[in-house]
Design an enzyme around this catalytic site. Structure first.
Site, PDB file in Angstrom:
ATOM      1  N   HIS A  44      -2.365  -0.495   2.271  1.00 27.88           N
ATOM      2  CA  HIS A  44      -1.257  -1.464   2.301  1.00 27.88           C
ATOM      3  C   HIS A  44      -1.710  -2.848   2.760  1.00 27.88           C
ATOM      4  O   HIS A  44      -2.170  -3.013   3.886  1.00 27.88           O
ATOM      5  CB  HIS A  44      -0.165  -0.955   3.244  1.00 27.88           C
ATOM      6  CG  HIS A  44       1.142  -1.643   3.054  1.00 27.88           C
ATOM      7  ND1 HIS A  44       2.097  -1.212   2.153  1.00 27.88           N
ATOM      8  CD2 HIS A  44       1.661  -2.744   3.625  1.00 27.88           C
ATOM      9  CE1 HIS A  44       3.141  -2.006   2.186  1.00 27.88           C
ATOM     10  NE2 HIS A  44       2.914  -2.949   3.076  1.00 27.88           N
ATOM     11  N   ASP A  46      -0.269  -7.031   2.402  1.00 30.89           N
ATOM     12  CA  ASP A  46       0.863  -7.870   1.984  1.00 30.89           C
ATOM     13  C   ASP A  46       0.453  -9.262   1.515  1.00 30.89           C
ATOM     14  O   ASP A  46       1.274 -10.185   1.581  1.00 30.89           O
ATOM     15  CB  ASP A  46       1.859  -7.991   3.141  1.00 30.89           C
ATOM     16  CG  ASP A  46       2.872  -6.856   3.143  1.00 30.89           C
ATOM     17  OD1 ASP A  46       3.583  -6.708   2.135  1.00 30.89           O
ATOM     18  OD2 ASP A  46       2.932  -6.110   4.135  1.00 30.89           O
ATOM     19  N   GLU A 147       7.133  -1.517  -2.047  1.00 29.66           N
ATOM     20  CA  GLU A 147       7.477  -1.171  -0.661  1.00 29.66           C
ATOM     21  C   GLU A 147       8.983  -1.212  -0.439  1.00 29.66           C
ATOM     22  O   GLU A 147       9.530  -2.215  -0.018  1.00 29.66           O
ATOM     23  CB  GLU A 147       6.775  -2.113   0.334  1.00 29.66           C
ATOM     24  CG  GLU A 147       6.975  -1.639   1.776  1.00 29.66           C
ATOM     25  CD  GLU A 147       6.313  -2.536   2.803  1.00 29.66           C
ATOM     26  OE1 GLU A 147       6.000  -3.686   2.476  1.00 29.66           O
ATOM     27  OE2 GLU A 147       6.133  -2.067   3.938  1.00 29.66           O
ATOM     28  N   HIS A 174      12.366   0.574   2.847  1.00 32.69           N
ATOM     29  CA  HIS A 174      11.751  -0.323   3.830  1.00 32.69           C
ATOM     30  C   HIS A 174      12.602  -0.150   5.081  1.00 32.69           C
ATOM     31  O   HIS A 174      12.938   0.983   5.426  1.00 32.69           O
ATOM     32  CB  HIS A 174      11.682  -1.767   3.308  1.00 32.69           C
ATOM     33  CG  HIS A 174      10.825  -2.623   4.186  1.00 32.69           C
ATOM     34  ND1 HIS A 174      11.328  -3.588   5.019  1.00 32.69           N
ATOM     35  CD2 HIS A 174       9.486  -2.625   4.391  1.00 32.69           C
ATOM     36  CE1 HIS A 174      10.331  -4.138   5.701  1.00 32.69           C
ATOM     37  NE2 HIS A 174       9.201  -3.576   5.340  1.00 32.69           N
ATOM     38  N   HIS A 220       7.900   4.029   6.786  1.00 25.45           N
ATOM     39  CA  HIS A 220       9.221   3.363   6.884  1.00 25.45           C
ATOM     40  C   HIS A 220      10.424   4.296   6.730  1.00 25.45           C
ATOM     41  O   HIS A 220      11.550   3.815   6.832  1.00 25.45           O
ATOM     42  CB  HIS A 220       9.376   2.237   5.843  1.00 25.45           C
ATOM     43  CG  HIS A 220       8.684   0.963   6.199  1.00 25.45           C
ATOM     44  ND1 HIS A 220       9.217   0.052   7.094  1.00 25.45           N
ATOM     45  CD2 HIS A 220       7.507   0.429   5.799  1.00 25.45           C
ATOM     46  CE1 HIS A 220       8.395  -0.989   7.207  1.00 25.45           C
ATOM     47  NE2 HIS A 220       7.338  -0.773   6.444  1.00 25.45           N
ATOM     48  N   HIS A 241       0.985   3.153   5.463  1.00 26.30           N
ATOM     49  CA  HIS A 241       0.660   2.362   6.660  1.00 26.30           C
ATOM     50  C   HIS A 241       1.508   2.833   7.839  1.00 26.30           C
ATOM     51  O   HIS A 241       2.500   2.216   8.192  1.00 26.30           O
ATOM     52  CB  HIS A 241       0.784   0.854   6.401  1.00 26.30           C
ATOM     53  CG  HIS A 241       2.126   0.383   5.908  1.00 26.30           C
ATOM     54  ND1 HIS A 241       2.745   0.905   4.803  1.00 26.30           N
ATOM     55  CD2 HIS A 241       2.957  -0.585   6.369  1.00 26.30           C
ATOM     56  CE1 HIS A 241       3.906   0.291   4.607  1.00 26.30           C
ATOM     57  NE2 HIS A 241       4.067  -0.619   5.554  1.00 26.30           N
ATOM     58  N   ASP A 310      -2.129  -2.876   6.886  1.00 25.24           N
ATOM     59  CA  ASP A 310      -0.912  -3.706   6.941  1.00 25.24           C
ATOM     60  C   ASP A 310      -1.255  -5.186   7.154  1.00 25.24           C
ATOM     61  O   ASP A 310      -0.433  -5.945   7.676  1.00 25.24           O
ATOM     62  CB  ASP A 310       0.037  -3.214   8.047  1.00 25.24           C
ATOM     63  CG  ASP A 310       1.503  -3.463   7.705  1.00 25.24           C
ATOM     64  OD1 ASP A 310       1.781  -4.058   6.649  1.00 25.24           O
ATOM     65  OD2 ASP A 310       2.370  -3.087   8.509  1.00 25.24           O
TER      66      ASP A 310
HETATM   67 ZN   LIG Z   1       5.630  -2.043   5.929  1.00 28.30          ZN
END
Ligand SMILES: [Zn+2]
Length: 419
Positions: A44, A46, A147, A174, A220, A241, A310
């Site tokens: 993961h 971003d 996600e 999420h 999550h 993650h 992450d």
């Molecule tokens: Zn996350």
């Protein structure tokens, strides 16, 4: 003043210090040697969200070789021996029921354009075999994970379309409930339970993901959603993650009973580096993260642990793991703690490849099954932003009028007959 003993002590300390440095540097050398053939496949990252936030997805405005206010850029990926990366197609929960689908499509698009703009670095792939091919070609195998289930707007058609666009995992929620799955904030008491885990429609989403060959990601989600998904899924699942709950009691982390089911079902927990999920405080260091690797290995086995940094999705990262260039330092620490080459190669790369391959095989086994077609109940998604085309809805006000008219007609008939 007798300086003999202090001098001797100083000499001893210098020798010990030098030895320690030598051990640290030889562990790092060994880490780099192992990662030559087993670069990390991280669950993961971003960066796509950073591209949206900073540049509104205009890649012409950014140079990924020199971008320096993010955890991720091309030189750091190279230094970190990153061989594969699941880039997160993330859009916030406030898009739910509004423009979530459009914005998710744009995040998928920006990953595709990143691969086109930097072909020497990134190779967009969507099979386990092609990850291995990209790694051999010294490129960063680039995959897409959506996600949050809000991104499909409760639509099986959107789920399938995402698969066709290359999405290979979806995190079921999420930090908000979807109409069909509960998120982790249910376990903190901040959100009310909606489906008590997965609804029947949510279970069908899992089975459709199995049929397609899309990995089910349980980062999550609430503990009950984790257990429901682990029970329903015909293929191993991942936590892209998440870390160990026992070491930091955050509902974002994975509890021991779930870790044991993950072991039994041959799934994968990819350790999150975010300070707040590592130590449950704003301060953390590389050693604290290594503790999570040790812990998950001890409970679920080395076959069920991986890396899910992450990076670029969190405001704080641990000391010693400041950006994506630091993975080899973490591997060196795991070597110091006695991890074997086989165990390290598994955590770095082989576990993810094994789970992904099993997900692909499950899809093949289900190839005679038809796509799931029953849509979510309209009442679950009814809002000003949704039309009802295709749904056979009963207009309750019209039905009431018809009922009243029928009654009146009957009264007239009775009156006519008997008078
Ligand atoms: Zn996350």
């Amino acid at each position: 003043m007798n300086t003999k003993y202090p001098m001797a002590l100083l000499g001893l300390l210098t020798i010990l210090g030098c030895e320690l440095l030598t051990v640290v540097s030889s562990n790092k050398t060994e880490a780099l040697r192992i990662m030559e053939n087993a670069p990390v496949i991280d669950g993961h990252n971003d960066l796509p969200w950073q591209l949206l936030s900073k540049f509104n997805n205009q890649l012409n405005e950014v140079n990924l070789h020199t971008l320096n206010d993010t955890h991720t850029n091309i030189p750091k990926l190279r230094e970190g021996r990153v061989g594969g990366q699941f880039w997160a197609a993330y859009v916030p929960c406030e898009t739910q029921g509004k423009d979530a689908v459009k914005r998710t499509l744009e995040q998928i698009d920006v990953v595709h354009r990143m691969c086109e703009a930097y072909p020497d670095t990134f190779l967009c792939v969507d099979t386990a075999q092609d990850i291995a091919t990209a790694i051999r070609a010294k490129r960063v195998a680039s995959l897409i994970g959506v996600e949050g289930g809000h991104s499909i707007d409760s639509s099986l058609g959107v789920l399938r379309t995402f698969y066709h666009l290359g999405v290979r995992y979806m995190t079921l929620t999420h930090s908000c409930n979807t109409p069909w799955a509960d998120n982790w904030l249910v376990d903190t008491g901040s959100d009310p339970a909606k489906s008590n885990g997965l609804s029947e429609f949510g279970k069908n989403i899992i089975l459709e993901m199995n049929r397609l060959g899309m990995m089910v990601d349980l980062a999550h989600v609430s503990a009950k959603t984790m257990k429901d998904a682990l029970e329903v899924s015909k293929a191993p699942v991942i936590f892209s993650h998440s870390s160990a709950y026992k070491l930091c009691a955050s509902a974002r982390n994975v509890q021991d009973d779930v870790l044991r089911i993950v072991k039994e079902k041959k799934g994968l927990v990819m350790v999150n580096f975010y300070n707040d999920y590592v130590t449950c405080s704003s301060k953390a260091n590389l050693s604290n993260v290594a503790d999570h690797f040790d812990y998950i290995k001890n409970i679920a086995g080395y076959e069920s642990v991986g890396f899910g940094g992450d990076y670029d999705g969190v405001p704080r990262v641990p000391e010693g793991l400041e950006d994506v260039s630091k993975y080899p330092d973490l591997v060196a620490e795991l070597i110091r703690r006695g991890w074997t080459q086989v165990e390290l190669e598994a955590a770095l790369k082989d576990n993810l490849l094994r789970v992904f391959t099993e997900v692909e095989q499950t899809s093949l086994q289900m190839s005679s099954e038809k796509p799931k077609e029953v849509p979510i109940n309209y009442q679950e998604i009814k809002s000003d932003c949704h039309t009802s085309y295709g749904y056979k809805l009963v207009d309750t006000s019209a039905a009431a009028h018809l009922h009243a008219a029928k009654g009146l007609l009957l009264m007239c008939l009775v009156y006519t007959l008997f008078h």
